[in-house]
Write a protein that holds these residues in place. Structure first.
Motif, PDB file in Angstrom:
ATOM      1  N   PHE A 126      -5.489   4.119   2.786  1.00  0.00           N
ATOM      2  CA  PHE A 126      -5.956   2.766   3.068  1.00  0.00           C
ATOM      3  C   PHE A 126      -7.391   2.586   2.569  1.00  0.00           C
ATOM      4  O   PHE A 126      -7.764   1.557   2.045  1.00  0.00           O
ATOM      5  CB  PHE A 126      -5.884   2.536   4.576  1.00  0.00           C
ATOM      6  CG  PHE A 126      -6.138   1.134   4.998  1.00  0.00           C
ATOM      7  CD1 PHE A 126      -5.114   0.208   5.000  1.00  0.00           C
ATOM      8  CD2 PHE A 126      -7.399   0.736   5.414  1.00  0.00           C
ATOM      9  CE1 PHE A 126      -5.347  -1.094   5.397  1.00  0.00           C
ATOM     10  CE2 PHE A 126      -7.641  -0.552   5.810  1.00  0.00           C
ATOM     11  CZ  PHE A 126      -6.608  -1.478   5.803  1.00  0.00           C
ATOM     12  N   ILE A 138       1.241   0.664   3.133  1.00  0.00           N
ATOM     13  CA  ILE A 138       0.668  -0.240   4.144  1.00  0.00           C
ATOM     14  C   ILE A 138      -0.629  -0.830   3.606  1.00  0.00           C
ATOM     15  O   ILE A 138      -0.888  -2.030   3.710  1.00  0.00           O
ATOM     16  CB  ILE A 138       0.403   0.531   5.460  1.00  0.00           C
ATOM     17  CG1 ILE A 138       1.727   1.018   6.058  1.00  0.00           C
ATOM     18  CG2 ILE A 138      -0.333  -0.351   6.463  1.00  0.00           C
ATOM     19  CD1 ILE A 138       1.575   1.887   7.282  1.00  0.00           C
ATOM     20  N   SER A 139      -1.432   0.076   3.007  1.00  0.00           N
ATOM     21  CA  SER A 139      -2.718  -0.353   2.480  1.00  0.00           C
ATOM     22  C   SER A 139      -2.542  -1.440   1.412  1.00  0.00           C
ATOM     23  O   SER A 139      -3.248  -2.450   1.404  1.00  0.00           O
ATOM     24  CB  SER A 139      -3.431   0.873   1.916  1.00  0.00           C
ATOM     25  OG  SER A 139      -4.394   0.494   0.989  1.00  0.00           O
ATOM     26  N   ARG A 146      -1.364  -4.922   2.971  1.00  0.00           N
ATOM     27  CA  ARG A 146      -2.144  -5.661   3.970  1.00  0.00           C
ATOM     28  C   ARG A 146      -2.684  -6.989   3.427  1.00  0.00           C
ATOM     29  O   ARG A 146      -2.898  -7.932   4.148  1.00  0.00           O
ATOM     30  CB  ARG A 146      -3.277  -4.806   4.506  1.00  0.00           C
ATOM     31  CG  ARG A 146      -4.484  -4.727   3.594  1.00  0.00           C
ATOM     32  CD  ARG A 146      -5.550  -3.840   4.173  1.00  0.00           C
ATOM     33  NE  ARG A 146      -6.815  -4.046   3.479  1.00  0.00           N
ATOM     34  CZ  ARG A 146      -7.094  -3.562   2.276  1.00  0.00           C
ATOM     35  NH1 ARG A 146      -6.194  -2.859   1.627  1.00  0.00           N
ATOM     36  NH2 ARG A 146      -8.267  -3.788   1.716  1.00  0.00           N
ATOM     37  N   ARG A 147      -2.857  -7.043   2.097  1.00  0.00           N
ATOM     38  CA  ARG A 147      -3.398  -8.281   1.502  1.00  0.00           C
ATOM     39  C   ARG A 147      -2.393  -9.425   1.623  1.00  0.00           C
ATOM     40  O   ARG A 147      -2.755 -10.579   1.540  1.00  0.00           O
ATOM     41  CB  ARG A 147      -3.752  -8.029   0.047  1.00  0.00           C
ATOM     42  CG  ARG A 147      -5.162  -7.476  -0.118  1.00  0.00           C
ATOM     43  CD  ARG A 147      -5.399  -7.071  -1.552  1.00  0.00           C
ATOM     44  NE  ARG A 147      -4.608  -5.868  -1.873  1.00  0.00           N
ATOM     45  CZ  ARG A 147      -4.432  -5.410  -3.103  1.00  0.00           C
ATOM     46  NH1 ARG A 147      -4.930  -6.069  -4.122  1.00  0.00           N
ATOM     47  NH2 ARG A 147      -3.747  -4.313  -3.313  1.00  0.00           N
ATOM     48  N   LEU A 152      -0.288  -9.770   4.218  1.00  0.00           N
ATOM     49  CA  LEU A 152       0.197  -9.730   5.602  1.00  0.00           C
ATOM     50  C   LEU A 152       0.662 -11.108   6.089  1.00  0.00           C
ATOM     51  O   LEU A 152       1.664 -11.230   6.781  1.00  0.00           O
ATOM     52  CB  LEU A 152      -0.920  -9.205   6.518  1.00  0.00           C
ATOM     53  CG  LEU A 152      -0.478  -8.625   7.857  1.00  0.00           C
ATOM     54  CD1 LEU A 152       0.481  -7.481   7.642  1.00  0.00           C
ATOM     55  CD2 LEU A 152      -1.690  -8.153   8.646  1.00  0.00           C
ATOM     56  N   PRO A 181       4.837 -10.243   5.674  1.00  0.00           N
ATOM     57  CA  PRO A 181       4.529  -9.149   6.624  1.00  0.00           C
ATOM     58  C   PRO A 181       5.452  -7.939   6.473  1.00  0.00           C
ATOM     59  O   PRO A 181       5.077  -6.836   6.879  1.00  0.00           O
ATOM     60  CB  PRO A 181       4.691  -9.811   7.993  1.00  0.00           C
ATOM     61  CG  PRO A 181       5.511 -11.033   7.770  1.00  0.00           C
ATOM     62  CD  PRO A 181       5.243 -11.476   6.365  1.00  0.00           C
ATOM     63  N   VAL A 183       4.212  -4.528   5.195  1.00  0.00           N
ATOM     64  CA  VAL A 183       3.523  -3.601   6.103  1.00  0.00           C
ATOM     65  C   VAL A 183       4.461  -3.098   7.188  1.00  0.00           C
ATOM     66  O   VAL A 183       4.414  -1.943   7.589  1.00  0.00           O
ATOM     67  CB  VAL A 183       2.292  -4.308   6.723  1.00  0.00           C
ATOM     68  CG1 VAL A 183       1.688  -3.453   7.814  1.00  0.00           C
ATOM     69  CG2 VAL A 183       1.269  -4.618   5.650  1.00  0.00           C
ATOM     70  N   GLY A 186       5.287   0.818   8.125  1.00  0.00           N
ATOM     71  CA  GLY A 186       4.683   1.050   9.441  1.00  0.00           C
ATOM     72  C   GLY A 186       5.712   1.559  10.430  1.00  0.00           C
ATOM     73  O   GLY A 186       5.455   2.497  11.199  1.00  0.00           O
TER      74      GLY A 186
END
Lengths: 313, 317
Positions: free
Chosen positions: A252, A268-269, A272-273, A275, A279, A282, A286
């Motif tokens: 991340f 995930i990293s 995140r932009r 999200l 969603p 992630v 996750g």
């Protein structure tokens, strides 16, 4: 008790042989593998249903990692900008990411990296921790003081900062990341083992071992260390989950394993932009991180109970 | 009879942050071969430490230990191995004296395996024999300690101590952690073993009725020092030291007509860390006077009866 059957049969012979002073039948009583310690541990572990579920999940994930080529429906590297950020559908079970890559395929391949980095990092950390903890507990005195002060120093540095420093030194490859992740768990394992050893060595069986002329090495390896294993195994299996999460954290931050390798943390990293709009980028990686961490924790708990002979029924 | 163990001014101090803890302070006595020396005293008086120092589980601070006339205070590593075979210990707590990860068989086998004196077949035979001797059923061989009751665990501990055919065994309160019903069985077993194997015991306990049952001689300790030592019968018939009298008056009696008076001491056990010279019991003794502040010598008051009390002649007239 698996051995009872065997013994019931031999009991009569044994009694008979007592009167003759010797028993030649002794050699005939072969110990089957069912009498072995390992079998007993497995049996006790099997009674703990929740831990078995954890183990099954881990086995499934390991199989997924091994047969990733066969399982993944798409090439995890294939970019398809026309179908970017799609929601889950029949074609893409977990949807697609910002580059239009199939998330399911990426998670399947990511299992290889995430699982092995977790296992390797906590294995290295635990083994080194056992080494230093055993040295401290065995020699005591200044050796112990030096080791514990070094542990103090390492533990006074925030984990993530330490990982960053180490990965700066080793680089950002797979093994470099594994080393960086293992370093910060060494002091914890060292202290855990030393503390367990302190309480175990106070027990009279250690004195008894000394009285029957056991060498200090034998006392250490035969009498003290085996009785210190339960907390270490638990901490090892819990550490695997922690390492996977930390690895995700490093990715991340732009350290550790990087794109395009589909390590779950890196996914995930990257996600995140998006999200707000997508969603699921992630959520799915996750969920898998959470699932694997939970499974290792459950197995750790089950193993601890199974390894403690006092809980034998 | 020959002297098996001789102690001369044996001392064991433990360093603590507040000063030296005098666990065993200037103890001198002999144990004759084939006899039982009972060592009694309240908890913390150094009786267990004394036993452990004799068999070299603790290093002595000062003084000498003789085994069959030979000074064994300082020994080389190979001599130590030999001594370990001759001197053994039975522990108080059978819950912690057996390795929880070793089966009954492995525990008994271990000393023989380490000594390299026996072949594998001999060891197997001896394990069977020892288990039979101490009264553990053969089907318990693969059992782990937690699967056994306290009495059986203690029997395993005894079998382990006997494995190398020792001559001298320190019994460190071997029955105080057991039920009363099992205590008697274990005591009888110890007596039988002594008779059959010509063993010499040092029996450490705080239970006067237990030592009375099996001791030939009794040594009473108070805060690391011997205050009285004589034959077992004699000490119950005529205890001379004020502390021994207190200790004996505390034995419960089942005789309703018993008119003995319970002697109650005042005060508390003084600290064993850097104790003052002089009688250590003086602070609690009903008969203490000026002279008791001087160091006390263990003196033969009557033949074979040694007491460390300067007022002994005035008090016992």
């Amino acid at each position: 008790m698996p051995e009872l059957n065997v013994q019931a049969e031999t009991q009569e012979r044994d009694r008979h042989s007592h009167h003759h002073g010797h028993d030649h039948h002794e050699k005939a009583v072969k110990r089957s593998w069912k009498d072995s310690n390992f079998y007993g541990v497995m049996q006790r572990f099997a009674k703990n249903k929740v831990s078995v579920v954890g183990l099954i999940i881990i086995i499934l994930l390991v199989l997924t990692a091994i047969f990733a080529e066969q399982i993944a429906p798409y090439n995890y590297r294939r970019i398809d900008p026309a179908h970017a950020n799609q929601l889950p559908s029949a074609a893409h079970w977990f949807g697609t990411d910002a580059q239009g890559r199939d998330i399911f395929s990426r998670i399947v391949f990511g299992a290889r990296y995430s699982l092995s980095i977790g296992v390797i990092a906590s294995l290295v950390g635990t083994l080194l921790g056992i080494l230093f903890g055993a040295l401290a507990g065995f020699f005591g005195g200044w050796v112990e003081t030096v080791i514990l002060r070094i542990c103090d120093i390492i533990q006074s540095i925030p984990n993530i900062l330490l990982c960053i420093c180490v990965s700066q030194v080793f680089g950002s490859g797979f093994f470099a990341t594994a080393m960086a992740l293992s370093v910060y768990s060494i002091p914890g394992t060292t202290r855990l083992l030393r503390a367990t050893m302190m309480s175990v060595r106070e027990q009279e069986f250690v004195e008894a071992a000394k009285a029957i002329d056991c060498s200090p090495m034998r006392i250490m390896f035969k009498h003290i260390l085996p009785n210190c294993m339960a907390p270490l195994i638990v901490s090892f299996s819990m550490a695997i989950g922690m390492k996977i999460m930390s690895s995700a954290g490093l990715s991340f931050l732009g350290l550790g394993i990087q794109e395009p390798i589909p390590e779950w943390g890196a996914m995930i990293s990257a996600g995140r932009r998006y999200l707000r709009v997508a969603p699921h980028l992630v959520i799915f990686p996750g969920l898998f991180v959470a699932l694997v961490v939970l499974s290792f924790n459950l197995v750790g708990d089950g193993l601890r109970d199974a390894l403690d002979p006092k809980l034998r029924k | 009879m020959a002297k098996l163990i001789e102690l001369k001014h044996l001392k064991k101090y433990f360093p603590t942050s507040k000063g030296a803890l005098h666990a065993v302070d200037d103890v001198t006595f002999d144990i004759e071969e084939g006899t039982t020396m009972g060592v009694v005293g309240e908890s913390g008086c150094g009786k267990s430490t004394l036993g452990r120092t004799i068999i070299h589980l603790h290093e002595s601070t000062d003084g000498q230990i003789f085994y069959r006339g030979k000074d064994i205070t300082q020994v080389s590593k190979s001599e130590m191995s030999e001594l370990r075979h001759k001197m053994q210990i039975i522990f108080q707590d059978p819950n912690s004296s057996l390795n929880p990860r070793m089966t009954v068989e492995d525990t008994i086998r271990e000393p023989m395996k380490l000594s390299k004196r026996f072949s594998r077949a001999e060891i197997d035979d001896r394990v069977n024999e020892l288990m039979h001797r101490v009264g553990i059923d053969r089907r318990m061989r693969q059992a782990y300690p937690h699967e056994l009751d306290g009495g059986r665990r203690q029997r395993v501990g005894i079998a382990r101590a006997l494995a190398m055919d020792p001559e001298f065994i320190v019994c460190d309160e071997p029955v105080s952690a057991l039920d009363v019903s099992i205590q008697a069985q274990i005591l009888n077993l110890l007596q039988d073993l002594q008779r059959d194997h010509h063993l010499t015991y040092m029996f450490v306990t705080h239970d006067m009725s237990v030592v009375r049952h099996l001791s030939d001689n009794i040594c009473v300790m108070y805060l690391g020092q011997v205050v009285e030592i004589c034959e077992a019968k004699e000490i119950f018939r005529r205890p001379l030291h004020p502390y021994t009298q207190v200790l004996l008056s505390a034995i419960p009696s089942t005789d309703l007509n018993d008119q003995r008076e319970r002697i109650i001491t005042k005060g508390e056990l003084s600290s064993p860390i850097n104790p003052k010279p002089g009688c250590r019991f003086a602070a609690r003794c009903a008969y203490a006077c000026e002279k008791c502040m001087q160091p006390q010598q263990l003196a033969e008051v009557e033949p074979g009866h040694h007491v460390a009390c300067c007022r002994i002649h005035e008090l016992n007239q």
